[in-house]
Design a protein around this motif. Structure first.
Motif, mmCIF file in Angstrom:
data_model
loop_
_atom_site.group_PDB
_atom_site.id
_atom_site.type_symbol
_atom_site.label_atom_id
_atom_site.label_comp_id
_atom_site.label_asym_id
_atom_site.label_seq_id
_atom_site.Cartn_x
_atom_site.Cartn_y
_atom_site.Cartn_z
ATOM 1 N N VAL A 174 -4.863 -5.277 -5.400
ATOM 2 C CA VAL A 174 -4.091 -4.267 -6.127
ATOM 3 C C VAL A 174 -2.609 -4.624 -6.047
ATOM 4 O O VAL A 174 -2.043 -4.723 -4.960
ATOM 5 C CB VAL A 174 -4.314 -2.861 -5.551
ATOM 6 N N VAL A 175 -2.000 -4.811 -7.205
ATOM 7 C CA VAL A 175 -0.584 -5.186 -7.272
ATOM 8 C C VAL A 175 0.215 -3.972 -7.733
ATOM 9 O O VAL A 175 0.042 -3.488 -8.855
ATOM 10 C CB VAL A 175 -0.359 -6.363 -8.235
ATOM 11 N N SER A 176 1.081 -3.503 -6.849
ATOM 12 C CA SER A 176 1.894 -2.338 -7.190
ATOM 13 C C SER A 176 3.104 -2.283 -6.279
ATOM 14 O O SER A 176 3.276 -3.125 -5.392
ATOM 15 C CB SER A 176 1.068 -1.047 -7.070
ATOM 16 N N ASP A 177 3.942 -1.267 -6.489
ATOM 17 C CA ASP A 177 5.120 -1.089 -5.643
ATOM 18 C C ASP A 177 4.701 -0.819 -4.204
ATOM 19 O O ASP A 177 3.696 -0.130 -3.956
ATOM 20 C CB ASP A 177 5.959 0.081 -6.133
ATOM 21 N N ALA A 178 5.479 -1.328 -3.262
ATOM 22 C CA ALA A 178 5.187 -1.089 -1.849
ATOM 23 C C ALA A 178 5.123 0.412 -1.546
ATOM 24 O O ALA A 178 4.324 0.850 -0.717
ATOM 25 C CB ALA A 178 6.247 -1.758 -0.981
ATOM 26 N N MET A 179 5.954 1.189 -2.223
ATOM 27 C CA MET A 179 5.943 2.644 -2.037
ATOM 28 C C MET A 179 4.646 3.271 -2.533
ATOM 29 O O MET A 179 4.132 4.236 -1.963
ATOM 30 C CB MET A 179 7.142 3.246 -2.778
ATOM 31 N N HIS A 180 4.080 2.714 -3.583
ATOM 32 C CA HIS A 180 2.930 3.294 -4.273
ATOM 33 C C HIS A 180 1.585 2.821 -3.717
ATOM 34 O O HIS A 180 0.565 3.508 -3.856
ATOM 35 C CB HIS A 180 3.041 2.925 -5.757
ATOM 36 N N LEU A 181 1.583 1.675 -3.067
ATOM 37 C CA LEU A 181 0.316 1.041 -2.684
ATOM 38 C C LEU A 181 -0.558 1.863 -1.735
ATOM 39 O O LEU A 181 -1.779 1.861 -1.889
ATOM 40 C CB LEU A 181 0.572 -0.338 -2.076
ATOM 41 N N PRO A 182 -0.023 2.539 -0.704
ATOM 42 C CA PRO A 182 -0.917 3.288 0.185
ATOM 43 C C PRO A 182 -1.816 4.270 -0.571
ATOM 44 O O PRO A 182 -3.010 4.394 -0.265
ATOM 45 C CB PRO A 182 0.050 4.010 1.130
#
Length: 216
Positions: free
Chosen positions: A147-155
């Motif tokens: 899953v590739v996404s913003d570090a803020m959004h990943l959790p």
């Protein structure tokens, strides 16, 4: 007394250090992906979560993507170059019933050198939870997913994948707080940018809580 409390809270949120501390702690839940540790005999599906686009016909597909979506796509392509077997999956719908975000992601990926047959699309989801469900419905739960996404959004994204039966691999990008020797993360004068950071953090926490409970 209440005004002192309100003013103190405003200063804490508006002077950079506390918002950056919270975001740093949140973003550090996942480190940058170590591609060398992956099983190269497997096919990996790199799911590029959507974050906005514009169908401005004057522009190429890469320029039609928002800066956030484009950065996520670039990270997916960077990872794919180290994998012998992969698929890049773009996702996102169109609220107006025209070309979907997933389609623009595919066109942008082709512009950046990804073969057409290496790209898949999920054209119906409008938010992260729907993106995960759409992936499972189209590809099943037996795929290796990055899953590739913003570090803020990943959790939150990784949690949603887990709720749907997939232990996905996080690939964080778009870090809001960086720690280079040229980055200052101490106390600053009150600013709108610091308030924006705090707002972004609180919104992501609320969305995480909402998604974690709505799927129980």
């Amino acid at each position: 007394m209440i005004w002192i409390v309100i003013f103190s809270f405003f200063l804490v949120c508006a002077t950079s250090f506390f918002p950056k501390y919270l975001i740093k702690k949140h973003e550090n839940k996942y480190v940058e992906i170590d591609v060398s540790s992956l099983d190269k005999s497997k096919t990996y599906y790199l799911h590029v979560l959507g974050a906005g686009y514009s169908l401005d016909t004057r522009l190429s597909a890469t320029k039609q993507l928002s800066d956030v979506t484009l950065s996520r796509l670039i990270e997916a392509i960077r990872i794919s170059k180290k994998l012998p077997n992969y698929k890049i999956v773009g996702s996102g719908y169109s609220s107006l019933g025209i070309e979907s975000q997933a389609s623009v992601v595919k066109r942008a990926a082709v512009e950046l050198g990804v073969p057409d047959d290496k790209i898949e699309m999920l054209t119906t989801p409008s938010n992260t939870a729907e993106e995960v469900v759409a992936f499972v419905n189209q590809f099943g739960i037996d795929k290796k997913v990055i899953v590739v996404s913003d570090a803020m959004h990943l959790p939150r994204a990784i949690m949603l994948y887990m709720q749907n039966g997939i232990v996905a691999i996080p690939a964080p990008t778009n870090f809001r707080v960086k720690h280079g020797i040229n980055d200052y993360n101490g106390i600053t004068f009150p600013s709108i940018s610091s308030l924006d950071l705090m707002n972004e953090y609180l919104r992501e926490q609320l969305k995480y809580w909402k998604d974690s409970w709505s799927n129980k």
